[in-house]
Design a protein around this motif. Structure first.
Motif, PDB file in Angstrom:
ATOM      1  N   LEU A 191      37.138  24.758  22.068  1.00 43.73           N
ATOM      2  CA  LEU A 191      37.676  24.355  23.368  1.00 43.73           C
ATOM      3  C   LEU A 191      37.239  25.329  24.459  1.00 43.73           C
ATOM      4  CD1 LEU A 191      39.423  22.560  25.140  1.00 43.73           C
ATOM      5  CD2 LEU A 191      41.414  23.933  24.477  1.00 43.73           C
ATOM      6  N   SER A 195      35.159  23.994  27.596  1.00 42.28           N
ATOM      7  CA  SER A 195      35.732  24.106  28.928  1.00 42.28           C
ATOM      8  C   SER A 195      34.836  24.930  29.846  1.00 42.28           C
ATOM      9  CB  SER A 195      37.123  24.731  28.847  1.00 42.28           C
ATOM     10  OG  SER A 195      37.743  24.752  30.114  1.00 42.28           O
ATOM     11  N   PRO A 203      40.075  27.179  29.451  1.00 46.24           N
ATOM     12  CA  PRO A 203      41.137  26.168  29.331  1.00 46.24           C
ATOM     13  C   PRO A 203      42.490  26.770  29.660  1.00 46.24           C
ATOM     14  CG  PRO A 203      40.450  26.934  27.160  1.00 46.24           C
ATOM     15  CD  PRO A 203      39.502  27.552  28.140  1.00 46.24           C
ATOM     16  N   MET A 207      46.214  22.950  27.943  1.00 46.48           N
ATOM     17  CA  MET A 207      45.058  22.317  27.306  1.00 46.48           C
ATOM     18  C   MET A 207      44.885  22.813  25.872  1.00 46.48           C
ATOM     19  SD  MET A 207      42.323  22.414  30.461  1.00 46.48           S
ATOM     20  CE  MET A 207      40.926  21.978  29.420  1.00 46.48           C
ATOM     21  N   LEU A 227      37.593  16.772  30.496  1.00 46.48           N
ATOM     22  CA  LEU A 227      36.923  17.827  31.242  1.00 46.48           C
ATOM     23  C   LEU A 227      35.832  17.278  32.162  1.00 46.48           C
ATOM     24  CD1 LEU A 227      36.693  20.455  28.368  1.00 46.48           C
ATOM     25  CD2 LEU A 227      38.018  20.707  30.472  1.00 46.48           C
ATOM     26  N   CYS A 705      41.264  32.893  25.061  1.00 44.60           N
ATOM     27  CA  CYS A 705      41.402  31.463  24.746  1.00 44.60           C
ATOM     28  C   CYS A 705      41.650  31.213  23.261  1.00 44.60           C
ATOM     29  CB  CYS A 705      40.176  30.671  25.228  1.00 44.60           C
ATOM     30  SG  CYS A 705      39.769  30.969  26.956  1.00 44.60           S
TER      31      CYS A 705
END
Length: 772
Positions: A191, A195, A203, A207, A227, A705
């Motif tokens: 992710l 992103s 993110p 999300m 996105l 993240c």
């Protein structure tokens, strides 16, 4: 723990270690084997181009012995100085002068001669040429000048791994080389990668939570669609195009005054978000002013061709600079849209590619009738912000046809655009490239080796665009899909994305490049569809973890047996810091801004005249705008962005350099934006009714993240506790002074300073600003 200077010194040590490892492994290359079937394009031409074409290639001015080895008819013909001999005799190396000269020990006859400063052929290269001659010395047109064809999607053994046809082409090459693909990256890292690649932003926590909780088989596709539908998608995709189009906020040269070209940047963001097909995206920029019943939006798009440097210095020769502007547009057209080094034919025939100087000036002729002057006005008021030809944008325009422009005041807004004179200016070959040395008169045309410019095309820029998007043009689609690939994998399928010519690299996956190009054209030049194909592939989704065996066998990841791992572009380093702290201003478009910058840079570097003579920092929300909105003064580009390899936009740039220097570590350690973001995020964490451990987990997720591992969490928690014990109120007061965002009232400043140092340490971890 986490001493500030150690970060930079560790980076220096790491660079030295990497260099030593590279030296140690330099000799560990597998012995090359001569293939059963020799390809001129992929085996022989690169050798001839490097070692022979300088003296025996397309450039008549430097040709020796009246011999060309780039054309079979001349290579097979009898030699001028020895009619009984031939450079190449198909089938017989012993009778071929080329082979005799590259293998002789006689230095008087040896090729390349020592005086040429070209390296001798290696034994492997000599064996390749011998085998090629034995097989008939068959020539092929340069691969990039042959129209791409839709290759059959190859069969592979590991069909379960494949997500779309991209994977078939990649996996086929892997299986040939004995590689196995990596497993898919875990959801958190995937992710983050997605992103950053689609929006340039990390993110959000929501999300991350949504994606981790979504167990449906199409969870990844739903996130891709989410996105790509975000307005930040257009900002992310536009950044590369700003480099290509040499967009800046100043005219360049000594005075380097302000220019108001930012509405064109707003249009680029809008075009990507609206998914304007690539053929229209380019046609509007090349020739929007020449389209029937051209709209103001189409006219605005032509700002692409007015983004070049423009002088305001007194005493310059008007025609000299006017010619330099046309030259810039011609060179940009060649590099950005055709991926060729057309500029090498400005002064003489191209030394390696089949482009004559005459053909260069035939392309030049398309851009030579613009109603412009080499020198316009002097440094002064708003009338100098744009140069003629130009268009005015009114508030009514913004309400009606140009709704995407972020215009928030009532001032007159003007933008430089394209408009040709009523008459066609005569174009001449310029001898040795000198602006006043007129040679043969030429008319509009294009290099025949790419695709002839026939009488069917209008003799204007609109006709040039039609030629560009003819499906038989071998370069247009290839060049763009290669640039898109580069955006997601760090390098193109063809590494030399600005040079598809004889001196460029060979594509690692030529059949895939062709397949993508033809597929792109046959689906209406749909840019979003192309992007989605790439990010949906299993190739893109692989983990970036690399085993020692893979690193040794394929250090540059040519065969794509692992996911991409690259440091973020300069602007997105800033964006990650601002977004994770919550400081980021989400406004799309509008004028560029001046955030924090070391004092005195502008004042000591330019003439001291004009609106940009002194640096005037913005305040309030404008301090926290995305990196792409930082004002670029060409003579003094933003220091923190330049250190992270951002373009100064002097000229078209289709691929940024990627360096790794201690200066980058020092920026992350000392930049006010980074330190202020650490302080602001720390203050928000302290407002949470949670334990320090939970606050650190939250910060780690926002920045990295992902959830921290137990060991990571233990180290960071211990660091916080140590700082809390050793931090004095005086130290805290000094540390918290950085930045303009207010410190919350009634906050425990010692706790805030301690947490700020923890957050700052996270920002300074390599993983924070790396796409893994």
């Amino acid at each position: 723990m986490f001493p500030r200077l150690n970060h930079a010194w560790l980076l220096i040590a790491g660079c030295i270690l990497c260099a030593l490892q590279a030296c140690n492994s330099a000799g560990q290359v597998d012995e090359e084997q001569v293939p059963d079937t020799i390809s001129y394009n992929f085996n022989i031409r690169p050798i001839l181009s490097d070692k022979c074409f300088k003296c025996h290639g397309p450039d008549a001015g430097h040709r020796e012995a009246d011999l060309r080895l780039d054309i079979p008819e001349m290579a097979f013909a009898a030699l001028k100085d020895n009619p009984t001999a031939h450079a190449l005799v198909p089938g017989d190396p012993s009778l071929s002068e080329v082979y005799r000269r590259i293998t002789t020990k006689d230095t008087a006859e040896q090729m390349p001669p020592a005086s040429s400063n070209l390296k001798k052929l290696t034994p492997f290269e000599t064996d390749l040429i011998k085998a090629w001659i034995k097989q008939g010395a068959k020539y092929e047109k340069h691969w990039a000048f042959v129209a791409p064809r839709l290759h059959a999607v190859p069969e592979v053994k590991n069909t379960a791994w494949v997500k779309n046809p991209i994977d078939n082409f990649v996996l086929q090459k892997m299986e040939q080389k004995g590689f196995e693909p990596n497993a898919e990256a875990d959801k958190e890292r995937l992710l983050k990668r997605l992103s950053l690649d689609l929006t340039g932003l990390p993110p959000t926590l929501k999300m991350m939570d949504d994606f981790l909780a979504d167990k449906s088989p199409d969870a990844y596709q739903k996130m891709v669609d989410r996105l790509m539908a975000a307005p930040q998608y257009g900002e992310k995709m536009a950044l590369h195009w700003l480099d290509v189009s040499r967009y800046a906020d100043s005219h360049g040269y000594q005075d380097d005054n302000y220019r108001s070209q930012w509405p064109w940047r707003d249009w680029v963001i809008h075009a990507f978000n609206e998914n304007l097909p690539y053929d229209k995206f380019i046609t509007w920029q090349l020739a929007g002013d020449q389209m029937p019943n051209a709209t103001k939006e189409q006219l605005l798009a032509t700002g692409f061709n007015r983004n070049h440097k423009i002088t305001e210095e007194g005493g310059v020769i008007d025609e000299e600079y006017r010619v330099s502007y046309v030259t810039d547009r011609t060179n940009t057209f060649g590099k950005a849209l055709l991926g060729i080094t057309l500029e090498c034919a400005h002064c003489h025939d191209h030394k390696y590619d089949p482009f004559s100087q005459k053909e260069y000036y035939q392309v030049f002729a398309f851009f030579n009738s613009v109603k412009e002057a080499g020198l316009q006005s002097s440094v002064g008021g708003p009338e100098t912000y744009a140069k003629r030809p130009m268009m005015q944008i009114s508030n009514q325009d913004v309400k009606d046809v140009l709704k995407f422009i972020n215009k928030q005041d009532t001032d007159k807004l003007i933008v430089s655009v394209m408009a040709d004179s009523e008459y066609v200016r005569k174009t001449f070959v310029l001898n040795r490239g000198n602006y006043d040395a007129h040679g043969e008169e030429v008319t509009m045309g294009t290099p025949k080796a790419i695709l002839p410019f026939t009488a069917n095309y209008p003799k204007n820029r609109l006709g040039l665009s039609e030629w560009l998007f003819n499906k038989n043009n071998p370069l247009t689609a290839r060049v763009f899909v290669n640039q898109v690939w580069q955006e997601f994998f760090g390098k193109g399928i063809l590494k030399s994305s600005g040079d598809f010519g004889m001196q460029g690299d060979l594509p690692s996956h030529p059949e895939l490049l062709d397949w993508l190009a033809v597929d792109f054209m046959s689906h209406g030049w749909d840019m979003k569809r192309l992007v989605k194909q790439v990010v949906m592939s299993a190739t893109y989704r692989q983990s970036a973890v690399v085993s020692p065996d893979k690193l040794r066998a394929d250090p540059d990841n040519v065969y794509l047996a692992r996911g991409p791992r690259n440091r973020l572009p300069a602007e997105f380093v800033r964006d990650l810091v601002l977004a994770s702290s919550g400081l980021i201003n989400p406004k799309i478009g509008g004028p560029s801004v001046n955030p924090y910058q070391p004092p005195g840079l502008w004042e000591n570097a330019t003439s001291g005249r004009g609106q940009l003579a002194t640096y005037k920092q913005v305040h309030g929300p404008d301090l926290y705008r995305r990196g792409m909105y930082t004002l670029i003064k060409r003579t003094v580009p933003p220091a923190s962005l330049a250190i992270f390899d951002a373009s100064n936009r002097d000229q078209c740039e289709v691929k940024r350099l990627r360096t790794n220097t201690p200066l980058q570590a020092l920026v992350m350690l000392n930049d006010p934006t980074v330190l202020e973001s650490a302080r602001v995020l720390a203050a928000k964490l302290l407002q949470d009714n949670s334990q320090s451990k939970d606050k650190i987990i939250k910060a780690f997720r926002l920045i990295m993240c992902r959830h921290p591992q137990d060991k990571e969490l233990a180290i960071l928690t211990a660091y916080y506790n140590e700082e809390l014990k050793s931090m004095t109120k005086a130290d805290a007061d000094k540390l918290l002074k950085v930045g303009e965002y207010p410190v919350p009232a009634n906050v425990d400043k010692v706790k805030l300073a301690a947490m700020m140092k923890v957050v700052d340490a996270m920002y300074n971890l390599e993983e924070a600003i790396t796409k893994t």
